[in-house]
Design a protein around this motif. Structure first.
Motif, PDB file in Angstrom:
ATOM      1  N   ILE A  95      -3.584  -4.686  -2.964  1.00 41.32           N
ATOM      2  CA  ILE A  95      -2.190  -4.918  -2.564  1.00 41.32           C
ATOM      3  C   ILE A  95      -1.285  -4.508  -3.731  1.00 41.32           C
ATOM      4  CG2 ILE A  95      -0.513  -6.650  -1.802  1.00 41.32           C
ATOM      5  CD1 ILE A  95      -2.987  -8.443  -1.072  1.00 41.32           C
ATOM      6  N   PRO A  96      -0.264  -3.681  -3.487  1.00 37.70           N
ATOM      7  CA  PRO A  96       0.625  -3.320  -4.588  1.00 37.70           C
ATOM      8  C   PRO A  96       1.330  -4.548  -5.172  1.00 37.70           C
ATOM      9  CG  PRO A  96       1.235  -2.167  -2.549  1.00 37.70           C
ATOM     10  CD  PRO A  96       0.086  -3.045  -2.223  1.00 37.70           C
ATOM     11  N   VAL A  97       1.614  -4.474  -6.472  1.00 39.65           N
ATOM     12  CA  VAL A  97       2.243  -5.597  -7.181  1.00 39.65           C
ATOM     13  C   VAL A  97       3.757  -5.565  -6.943  1.00 39.65           C
ATOM     14  CG1 VAL A  97       2.620  -6.586  -9.480  1.00 39.65           C
ATOM     15  CG2 VAL A  97       0.418  -5.570  -8.905  1.00 39.65           C
ATOM     16  N   ALA A  98       4.369  -6.753  -6.864  1.00 38.57           N
ATOM     17  CA  ALA A  98       5.830  -6.894  -6.690  1.00 38.57           C
ATOM     18  C   ALA A  98       6.327  -6.044  -5.519  1.00 38.57           C
ATOM     19  CB  ALA A  98       6.568  -6.515  -7.968  1.00 38.57           C
ATOM     20  N   ALA A  99       5.687  -6.256  -4.359  1.00 36.57           N
ATOM     21  CA  ALA A  99       5.922  -5.372  -3.220  1.00 36.57           C
ATOM     22  C   ALA A  99       6.510  -6.075  -2.003  1.00 36.57           C
ATOM     23  CB  ALA A  99       4.593  -4.709  -2.820  1.00 36.57           C
ATOM     24  N   GLY A 100       6.636  -7.413  -2.046  1.00 38.95           N
ATOM     25  CA  GLY A 100       7.075  -8.144  -0.860  1.00 38.95           C
ATOM     26  C   GLY A 100       5.949  -8.422   0.114  1.00 38.95           C
ATOM     27  N   LEU A 101       4.696  -8.327  -0.384  1.00 38.29           N
ATOM     28  CA  LEU A 101       3.518  -8.503   0.469  1.00 38.29           C
ATOM     29  C   LEU A 101       2.700  -9.732   0.085  1.00 38.29           C
ATOM     30  CD1 LEU A 101       2.405  -4.741   0.547  1.00 38.29           C
ATOM     31  CD2 LEU A 101       3.647  -5.982   2.335  1.00 38.29           C
ATOM     32  N   ALA A 102       3.226 -10.542  -0.829  1.00 38.41           N
ATOM     33  CA  ALA A 102       2.593 -11.810  -1.257  1.00 38.41           C
ATOM     34  C   ALA A 102       1.235 -11.602  -1.912  1.00 38.41           C
ATOM     35  CB  ALA A 102       2.475 -12.799  -0.080  1.00 38.41           C
ATOM     36  N   VAL A 168      -0.559  -1.089  11.252  1.00 37.36           N
ATOM     37  CA  VAL A 168       0.581  -1.285  10.362  1.00 37.36           C
ATOM     38  C   VAL A 168       0.519  -0.208   9.296  1.00 37.36           C
ATOM     39  CG1 VAL A 168       1.782  -2.894   8.836  1.00 37.36           C
ATOM     40  CG2 VAL A 168       0.400  -3.786  10.720  1.00 37.36           C
ATOM     41  N   ILE A 169       1.597   0.525   9.155  1.00 35.86           N
ATOM     42  CA  ILE A 169       1.681   1.526   8.097  1.00 35.86           C
ATOM     43  C   ILE A 169       2.671   1.017   7.062  1.00 35.86           C
ATOM     44  CG2 ILE A 169       3.477   2.979   9.181  1.00 35.86           C
ATOM     45  CD1 ILE A 169       1.206   5.226   8.240  1.00 35.86           C
ATOM     46  N   LEU A 170       2.274   1.057   5.798  1.00 39.47           N
ATOM     47  CA  LEU A 170       3.121   0.512   4.734  1.00 39.47           C
ATOM     48  C   LEU A 170       3.405   1.593   3.699  1.00 39.47           C
ATOM     49  CD1 LEU A 170       0.431  -1.772   5.037  1.00 39.47           C
ATOM     50  CD2 LEU A 170       2.414  -3.139   4.405  1.00 39.47           C
ATOM     51  N   ALA A 171       4.621   1.594   3.199  1.00 40.12           N
ATOM     52  CA  ALA A 171       5.007   2.534   2.147  1.00 40.12           C
ATOM     53  C   ALA A 171       5.765   1.757   1.076  1.00 40.12           C
ATOM     54  CB  ALA A 171       5.879   3.652   2.720  1.00 40.12           C
ATOM     55  N   CYS A 275       6.274   9.318  -0.748  1.00 36.99           N
ATOM     56  CA  CYS A 275       5.882   8.069  -1.381  1.00 36.99           C
ATOM     57  C   CYS A 275       4.405   8.136  -1.760  1.00 36.99           C
ATOM     58  CB  CYS A 275       6.132   6.951  -0.363  1.00 36.99           C
ATOM     59  SG  CYS A 275       5.935   5.315  -0.982  1.00 36.99           S
ATOM     60  N   ASP A 276       4.059   7.711  -2.967  1.00 38.97           N
ATOM     61  CA  ASP A 276       2.658   7.742  -3.404  1.00 38.97           C
ATOM     62  C   ASP A 276       1.822   6.654  -2.760  1.00 38.97           C
ATOM     63  OD1 ASP A 276       3.014   9.894  -5.021  1.00 38.97           O
ATOM     64  OD2 ASP A 276       3.448   8.737  -6.822  1.00 38.97           O
ATOM     65  N   GLN A 277       2.402   5.456  -2.636  1.00 40.60           N
ATOM     66  CA  GLN A 277       1.632   4.315  -2.143  1.00 40.60           C
ATOM     67  C   GLN A 277       1.882   4.116  -0.648  1.00 40.60           C
ATOM     68  OE1 GLN A 277       2.984   1.563  -5.477  1.00 40.60           O
ATOM     69  NE2 GLN A 277       0.862   0.934  -5.284  1.00 40.60           N
TER      70      GLN A 277
END
Length: 295
Positions: A95-102, A168-171, A275-277
């Motif tokens: 999970i990416p850090v500081a992403a709004g994904l908890a 779900v696609i996340l960027a 977007c990379d991520q």
């Protein structure tokens, strides 16, 4: 070598996020619907004889001291239940850090669940969620997983049905976003409140179209204004054909709900140019068992 336990720590997205008012304690009163997705960190807990907590991670953005929420979770259990053994907590970040994904909150929740088993504490999920609320607003939800309405500052949980299966696609753009900054810039008298009751009904009826029509996040307009990159990603995701697009939490991650796999790859490929991520996963929706470990 001590006993080892592996625990999955899935990310969450907000299907709805509403802010009702500023509270006397400085927090905001929220009402939101969260659900877990199949994008997960991996937590390995290894018992240590010496009375210490060690955090091990190859991700340079993960603090290895008491700023880490998983560290705080272990520390809280040790103090509250008089545990005189230690633990090494290895965190493999997905999970990416500081992403709004908890991500940090989910790591803490997985640590609570895993140490409950490793240390034989015999605590219920409800008790672990109560402890989680002392660590952070999203930790209680992450202890349970699944889909829920969260109120208070996010720690009061009412379980609801899972949404129908979808992708779900996340960027996530490269920058991080300060949640405190977003809330500070939120003008409570100007927000358009999402219809959370309509979202609950759509989920109950397994009405994918109704869910897409009712996604909403009052923090989104603030983040989009402060960070044009987030707005650009949001526009591209809509242009590439996601069924619904929304920012999760305070951002900066934007997600799209996609019903059909055939469209998923096209959206994924299109976003990679901006977007990379970028991640393509499924909604999980189901709640954790009393211990969600796997060996």
């Amino acid at each position: 070598m001590g006993e080892k336990i592996l625990v999955k720590a899935p990310a969450k997205i907000n299907l709805s996020l509403d802010v009702l008012h500023k509270r006397d304690d400085g927090y905001h009163e929220v009402r939101m619907i969260m659900t877990t997705i199949d994008l997960a960190d991996r937590i390995e807990l290894e018992g240590l004889e010496e009375d210490t907590i060690k955090i091990v991670s190859e991700n340079r953005f993960v603090p290895e001291d008491d700023r880490n929420l998983a560290y705080q979770a272990a520390s809280l259990l040790k103090k509250r239940y008089g545990v005189d053994r230690g633990v090494a907590i290895s965190i493999t970040k997905v999970i990416p850090v500081a992403a709004g994904l908890a991500g940090g909150s989910s790591d803490a929740a997985a640590t609570l669940r895993g140490l409950n088993k490793l240390w034989g504490l015999g605590l219920s999920l409800d008790k672990l969620a109560e402890l989680g609320a002392e660590i952070g607003s999203d930790v209680s939800f992450c202890v349970y997983g699944g889909t829920a309405i969260a109120t208070g500052r996010g720690e009061k949980i009412i379980h609801i049905d899972s949404p129908p299966p979808c992708y779900v696609i996340l960027a996530k753009p490269t920058m991080g976003v300060s949640t405190a900054d977003i809330y500070r810039n939120l003008k409570l008298d100007h927000i358009v409140h999402p219809d959370i009751d309509a979202m609950v009904t759509a989920i109950k009826n397994q009405d994918f179209k109704g869910i897409c029509q009712n996604v909403g996040n009052v923090l989104e307009s603030v983040t989009l204004e402060l960070y044009p990159e987030v707005r650009q990603i949001r526009q591209q995701m809509e242009r590439f054909g996601a069924d619904a697009v929304l920012m999760s939490g305070s951002g900066p991650t934007v997600y799209g709900l996609v019903q059909y796999q055939s469209r998923l790859q096209r959206i994924y490929n299109g976003l990679r140019g901006f977007c990379d991520q970028v991640y393509a996963v499924r909604l999980l929706g189901g709640r954790n068992e009393s211990d969600n470990s796997y060996s």
